[in-house]
Design a protein around this motif. Structure first.
Motif, PDB file in Angstrom:
ATOM      1  N   UNK A 123      33.292  48.063  35.427  1.00 37.49           N
ATOM      2  CA  UNK A 123      32.986  47.150  37.022  1.00 37.49           C
ATOM      3  C   UNK A 123      32.154  47.976  38.005  1.00 37.49           C
ATOM      4  N   UNK A 148      41.321  38.747  47.138  1.00 33.37           N
ATOM      5  CA  UNK A 148      39.988  38.745  46.270  1.00 33.37           C
ATOM      6  C   UNK A 148      40.123  38.258  45.179  1.00 33.37           C
ATOM      7  N   UNK A 149      41.245  38.875  44.468  1.00 33.84           N
ATOM      8  CA  UNK A 149      41.443  38.618  43.009  1.00 33.84           C
ATOM      9  C   UNK A 149      41.695  37.004  42.869  1.00 33.84           C
ATOM     10  N   UNK A 156      37.651  33.646  34.567  1.00 34.62           N
ATOM     11  CA  UNK A 156      38.379  34.124  35.800  1.00 34.62           C
ATOM     12  C   UNK A 156      38.960  33.022  36.800  1.00 34.62           C
ATOM     13  N   UNK A 178      40.748  34.408  44.870  1.00 34.46           N
ATOM     14  CA  UNK A 178      39.926  33.710  45.785  1.00 34.46           C
ATOM     15  C   UNK A 178      39.188  32.448  45.165  1.00 34.46           C
ATOM     16  N   UNK A 179      38.896  32.498  43.893  1.00 38.77           N
ATOM     17  CA  UNK A 179      38.241  31.481  43.498  1.00 38.77           C
ATOM     18  C   UNK A 179      39.189  30.213  43.106  1.00 38.77           C
ATOM     19  N   UNK A 206      28.678  46.756  37.699  1.00 38.00           N
ATOM     20  CA  UNK A 206      28.235  45.397  38.230  1.00 38.00           C
ATOM     21  C   UNK A 206      27.500  45.371  39.383  1.00 38.00           C
ATOM     22  N   UNK A 265      26.182  42.428  41.898  1.00 37.45           N
ATOM     23  CA  UNK A 265      26.157  41.253  42.320  1.00 37.45           C
ATOM     24  C   UNK A 265      26.084  41.109  43.878  1.00 37.45           C
ATOM     25  N   UNK A 283      32.118  35.058  42.040  1.00 39.42           N
ATOM     26  CA  UNK A 283      33.543  34.819  41.506  1.00 39.42           C
ATOM     27  C   UNK A 283      34.094  35.857  40.637  1.00 39.42           C
ATOM     28  N   UNK A 284      33.209  36.432  39.923  1.00 38.88           N
ATOM     29  CA  UNK A 284      33.482  37.481  38.820  1.00 38.88           C
ATOM     30  C   UNK A 284      33.807  38.746  39.547  1.00 38.88           C
ATOM     31  N   UNK A 285      32.630  39.150  40.503  1.00 39.15           N
ATOM     32  CA  UNK A 285      32.791  40.152  41.251  1.00 39.15           C
ATOM     33  C   UNK A 285      34.139  40.313  42.220  1.00 39.15           C
ATOM     34  N   UNK A 286      34.480  39.204  42.737  1.00 41.11           N
ATOM     35  CA  UNK A 286      35.805  39.237  43.707  1.00 41.11           C
ATOM     36  C   UNK A 286      36.901  39.405  42.585  1.00 41.11           C
ATOM     37  N   UNK A 287      36.922  38.710  41.508  1.00 36.03           N
ATOM     38  CA  UNK A 287      38.221  38.600  40.653  1.00 36.03           C
ATOM     39  C   UNK A 287      38.365  39.875  40.251  1.00 36.03           C
ATOM     40  N   UNK A 314      32.850  34.889  32.261  1.00 39.57           N
ATOM     41  CA  UNK A 314      32.677  35.423  33.529  1.00 39.57           C
ATOM     42  C   UNK A 314      32.948  34.504  34.554  1.00 39.57           C
TER      43      UNK A 314
END
Lengths: 284, 284
Positions: A277, A214-215, A186, A217-218, A280, A282, B211-215, A182
């Protein structure tokens, strides 16, 4: 309660701010560099901010190690000689099995250690991004092992709850598998996607919309930290990444076989992903 | 200027709202189902909302087709007999080469057609998610082909700019390659990631952070629409997904070879991704 935070990054600074806001902690924070300490003071982070490890460690009821996992053992070895024997010690490393094994051994006879991983990072770094509400409603995974005292686990859980976290417990090894799935994979996907686009057609970035933003961002997260995390958790990361590639291949096979009902199965694939999804939860 | 919007989904409704807010458009919007038309009326979307195709199409200066790409040709064939010959027609389909070829042929002698793709979707669906500011500062790709009149291209570009878009032009085929890279494959990755986690350990979702939320956010998008998009753009999607898998494999190879300097190259991989991602400019 005397809280000692070691490391002035996003997590360390945010822990200090969150604890200060509660009011029932006396917060000391340590930074190695004088510049960082000056910034901590300028922003009012910690009742005491200092580069003197002993000054921050002495009298601590609770010590939280918030440095990169690669330097965690070295810092721990120094702290083992400085914190009171009654002190509770935790860390915020993103990989737990090796960190818990090493730090557990280091503090075995000098303090009470239990590992933690608050799931509340950000692609932003450093104390400039620190927020007193960073942890609110986010999960913190506490990772006791066979050596952990139940009382210490309860105390550390209570600490994270006092900062607003929803606390869950996992054995360190199980934590690392879940974190790979998770968080670590990612991150790798986001970086690989950016690099794949850059390799194929860099001008494509100019057309990106909110989905791509968003996909990926990290992928803006600190490379040194992530190299360390992915490297230290390499077995679980590889296993989880292979499962991901297998899922991608499964879809690509369907994509090539519309005549044999691939489209209906593609729809099932996407419907199943959406259903998971949508469940989820968060905090935004 | 008389604007006719066909389709009451997120994009159609948001186009209507954005044009109404500007004040210099007379907006008519068509929905097939009476329930949708009733909701459009209840929310004040469109000066006229109707399920009567002819009533919405007649007198249109500009017609925007906002239905799923699978039903686009059927709707276009009906509209070709209803819109004035002077009308400018566009669509908002996420795949352009096949849509532009089909709709271009349908409107060849009955109106002036140029394809469009506003990069401003959302995982949310339907008119409940409609927003007058959905397009502001987002890219809209206009996709002229050899048959497009320059005057029509200029007019359609001006229309999207009037809704707040930053307009770019791409040939339809090039659009489809870029859309595969920055939108279709990211959607597939998000869905595959969710399915991989669900397959390996569904309880992992409980530990997910921001992170997982946005990805994975886009994986909540409508499965039928995305099945259609991925299927229609299958060649470019496959090419782009293979490039992505290759990048993942490149990283996994490094992960297995720390002794031969893999960690330094992993750091380069992540540093390069961060540098590209940091330059991304997409409205929040």
């Amino acid at each position: 309660m005397k809280l000692a935070v070691f490391g002035p990054g996003l997590l360390g600074s945010s822990i200090a701010l969150a604890a200060q806001r509660r009011g029932d902690y006396r917060v000391s924070i340590w930074g190695r560099r004088e510049e960082a300490v000056a910034e901590l003071r300028a922003r009012g982070i910690g009742h005491l901010a200092s580069s003197d490890l002993a000054a921050v460690a002495r009298d601590a009821d609770l010590a939280v190690l918030c440095v990169p996992i690669g330097v965690m053992p070295e810092l721990a070895a120094q702290l083992a000689e400085l914190v009171p024997r009654t002190a509770l010690v935790t860390d915020v490393g993103s990989v737990k099995a090796p960190v818990v094994a090493e730090l557990g051994a280091i503090f075995r006879d000098t303090a009470r250690f239990v590992g933690s991983h608050p799931m509340a990072g950000s692609e932003q770094q450093g104390l400039h991004a620190a927020r007193a509400d960073l942890f609110e409603q986010h999960v913190c995974i506490v990772t006791p092992d066979a050596q952990s005292e139940p009382q210490a686990v309860a105390e550390i859980s209570g600490f994270w709850e006092s900062l607003g976290c929803v606390v869950r417990q996992l054995p360190p090894e199980e934590h690392d598998e879940i974190a790979a799935a998770i968080s670590h994979v990612p991150h790798l996907l986001a970086a690989a996607l950016v690099n794949a686009v850059a390799g194929a057609n860099p001008s494509a970035f100019e057309f990106a919309g909110p989905g791509f933003r968003d996909t990926t961002r990290v992928a803006s997260g600190p490379p040194e930290m992530w190299t360390e995390i992915l490297g230290v958790n390499r077995v679980a990361v590889k296993k989880s990444a292979e499962a991901m590639i297998e899922k991608l291949r499964e879809f690509l096979t369907l994509l090539e076989s519309p005549a044999t009902g691939g489209d209906a199965t593609m729809n099932q694939f996407l419907t199943s992903a959406k259903a998971q999804r949508d469940r989820l939860r968060v905090r935004a």
